[in-house]
Design an enzyme around this catalytic site. Structure first.
Site, PDB file in Angstrom:
ATOM      1  N   HIS A 219       0.825  -1.230   0.000  1.00  0.00           N
ATOM      2  CA  HIS A 219       0.000   0.000   0.000  1.00  0.00           C
ATOM      3  C   HIS A 219       0.855   1.274   0.000  1.00  0.00           C
ATOM      4  CE1 HIS A 219       0.469  -0.472   4.334  1.00  0.00           C
ATOM      5  NE2 HIS A 219      -0.524  -1.350   4.442  1.00  0.00           N
ATOM      6  N   ASP A 278      -7.264  -3.949   0.347  1.00  0.00           N
ATOM      7  CA  ASP A 278      -6.967  -3.990   1.782  1.00  0.00           C
ATOM      8  C   ASP A 278      -8.260  -4.214   2.557  1.00  0.00           C
ATOM      9  OD1 ASP A 278      -5.311  -4.015   3.990  1.00  0.00           O
ATOM     10  OD2 ASP A 278      -5.239  -1.827   4.197  1.00  0.00           O
ATOM     11  N   LEU A 311      -6.772   4.724  10.439  1.00  0.00           N
ATOM     12  CA  LEU A 311      -7.354   3.894   9.382  1.00  0.00           C
ATOM     13  C   LEU A 311      -6.976   2.439   9.611  1.00  0.00           C
ATOM     14  CD1 LEU A 311      -6.683   6.096   6.213  1.00  0.00           C
ATOM     15  CD2 LEU A 311      -8.906   5.572   7.211  1.00  0.00           C
TER      16      LEU A 311
END
Length: 378
Positions: A219, A278, A311
Site C-alpha cells: 500500500h 486492503d 485507518l
C-alpha cells in the site's frame, strides 16, 4: 472453439491486454470465450445486447484481510476462506491472497495450513497467502498491534520457506528494521514475494532491501517513510526503481488522487502500480463494526477506523478502485483494469491463467459505471 451459445455485444471489451470496440464476446457451451469483430458473427448466433459498460476478466487482489463478516485473523479455517472468497466474488474479484495481519506465531502457522488445505481442495478464489507482519516497524504500525510486532527469527524464516515449498504464491510484507538483508534474500531466492511496508526505513536501507530481492511495496504511501526534501524514504525508493511493483489503495481516502497522479508520472514503468482493496470483514457485508486483535474497528462514511481514528484497512471494492483511477487520477480504461487484473498477476510465482479471459471463476464479468456488483458472464 466449442459450439457458441451466445455473443455479448454493445460493450467495450478488455481481455487482459487489449481493448476492443465494436467487437463481440463469444461464449462457448463449455464456458470458453473469444473476441470477434461484431460484423463477423455467425448467422443465427444468439446475441445479448449490453447497455454500454465494459466486459473484463475477473479481478485479482493480493491484499484481502477479510470479507463476508469474517476476518482471517479471527478464523483460520477453510470455511472462513470460503466466506471471504465468496464475498469478494460478488464484487468481481476472482482470485485473492488471504492476508493475515500481524499476529501470533500460532495463528501464522494456522493461516498457512488453512490456505494449503483450501488450495488442495481447489477452493475457488484462493491462490496463495499474504502475511502482512509481524516483522514490521512499530513507528509505522498503523492498525497493527504493537505488542505483536517483532524481529524475524530463524524459526520464522523456516516457517516462511516451508510455506513456499507447499504454496505456490506466498507474499510477505516486512520492514527492514525487523528483517535482515540475508533473510530477505533467502525468502526471495525461495520464490517468496517480499514486499516492503509498515517501515520507517531511509532511502539507502530500502534500496539495499530491493537489491537483496524485495520486489514490491505494500500500500504505497500508507504506513511508510515519506518522500522528503532531504530523505526520500521508501516512497522515493519505490518511485525511483523501475522494476519494483507497488500496491495502491485507490479509495481517494488513503491516498489523495493528486498524490496518485504524481506517483504515476514519477515512476518509470508506472504500470507496475497495481490495485488492492486492503479489505476487511466488511467487504460484501452490511456490518458496521468488527474487531482486530481485540480492538474495535468502526465503519462510517466509507472509512474503517480504530476508536482513535487510525485507518484500519479499507471499505473498498475493486470496481470502485478502478473507477477512482479513471475519474479522479486519469488512467484510461485499459490501464485502470490492467492494474486490477494482469499487473498483480505478473507478481505471482504461479499465475496460471489468471488476468485474462481464461482465468478462474468468475472468469469474465460485465461492469457498468457506479456499480459495485459486476455480472458474471461465464
Amino acid at each position: 472453439m466449442s459450439r457458441t451459445v451466445k455473443a455479448y455485444i454493445g460493450a467495450t471489451i478488455y481481455d487482459g491486454q487489449n481493448l476492443f470496440e465494436k467487437h463481440a464476446l463469444m461464449v462457448g457451451s463449455d464456458g470458453q470465450v473469444s473476441v470477434q469483430p461484431q460484423g463477423a458473427l455467425p448467422q443465427g448466433c444468439p446475441r445479448v445486447a449490453m447497455d454500454g459498460g465494459v466486459i473484463a476478466p475477473g479481478f485479482v487482489d493480493l491484499q484481502v484481510n477479510g470479507g463476508g463478516g469474517v476476518m482471517f485473523n479471527d478464523d483460520q479455517s477453510i470455511n472462513a476462506l470460503r466466506s471471504i472468497a465468496e464475498a469478494h466474488a460478488t464484487t468481481g474479484t476472482c482470485a485473492i491472497l488471504p492476508t493475515l495481519i500481524t499476529d501470533t506465531p500460532e495463528k501464522t502457522s494456522a493461516a498457512i495450513k488453512a490456505v494449503e488445505a483450501a488450495i488442495a481442495e481447489k477452493l475457488p478464489g484462493i491462490i496463495g497467502i499474504h502475511l502482512e507482519g509481524p516483522h514490521l516497524s512499530i513507528a509505522r504500525k498503523g492498525a497493527h498491534d504493537p505488542n505483536l510486532i517483532r524481529a524475524m527469527t530463524e524459526d520464522d524464516l523456516a516457517l516462511m520457506l516451508d510455506a513456499a515449498e507447499r504454496i505456490a504464491n506466498v507474499m510477505v510484507t516486512v520492514a527492514p528494521e525487523n528483517t535482515t538483508l540475508a533473510q530477505i534474500k533467502t525468502m526471495a531466492d525461495a520464490g517468496i514475494i517480499v514486499s516492503l511496508g509498515h517501515t520507517d526505513a531511509d532511502l539507502e536501507t530500502c534500496h539495499a532491501a530491493f537489491d537483496a530481492g524485495a520486489r514490491c511495496v505494500t500500500h504505497l504511501f500508507n504506513a511508510m517513510s515519506q518522500l522528503g526534501n532531504r530523505e526520500p524514504g521508501l516512497v522515493g525508493a519505490t518511485l525511483s526503481r523501475p522494476e519494483v511493483y507497488a500496491g495502491l489503495i485507490a479509495d481517494a481516502i488513503h491516498v489523495h488522487p493528486d498524490t496518485m497522479r504524481i506517483a504515476l508520472a514519477a515512476k518509470p514503468k508506472s504500470e507496475r502500480i497495481f490495485l488492492v482493496t486492503d479489505a476487511m470483514a466488511t467487504a460484501g457485508s452490511a456490518i458496521d463494526r468488527f474487531s482486530i486483535n481485540g480492538r474495535d474497528v468502526f465503519r462510517k462514511n466509507q472509512r474503517l477506523t480504530l476508536a482513535d481514528g487510525t485507518l484500519a484497512g479499507a471499505d473498498l471494492t475493486m470496481p470502485r478502485a478502478v473507477e477512482v483511477m479513471m475519474e479522479a487520477v486519469g488512467d484510461d480504461l485499459s490501464q485502470a483494469i490492467k492494474r486490477a487484473t494482469s499487473t498483480p498477476v505478473d507478481l505471482l510465482r504461479e499465475p496460471g491463467s489468471l488476468g485474462g479471459f481464461s482465468g478462474m471463476f468468475p472468469a469474465v464479468q460485465y461492469l457498468k459505471k457506479g456499480s459495485s456488483r459486476p455480472v458474471v458472464l461465464s
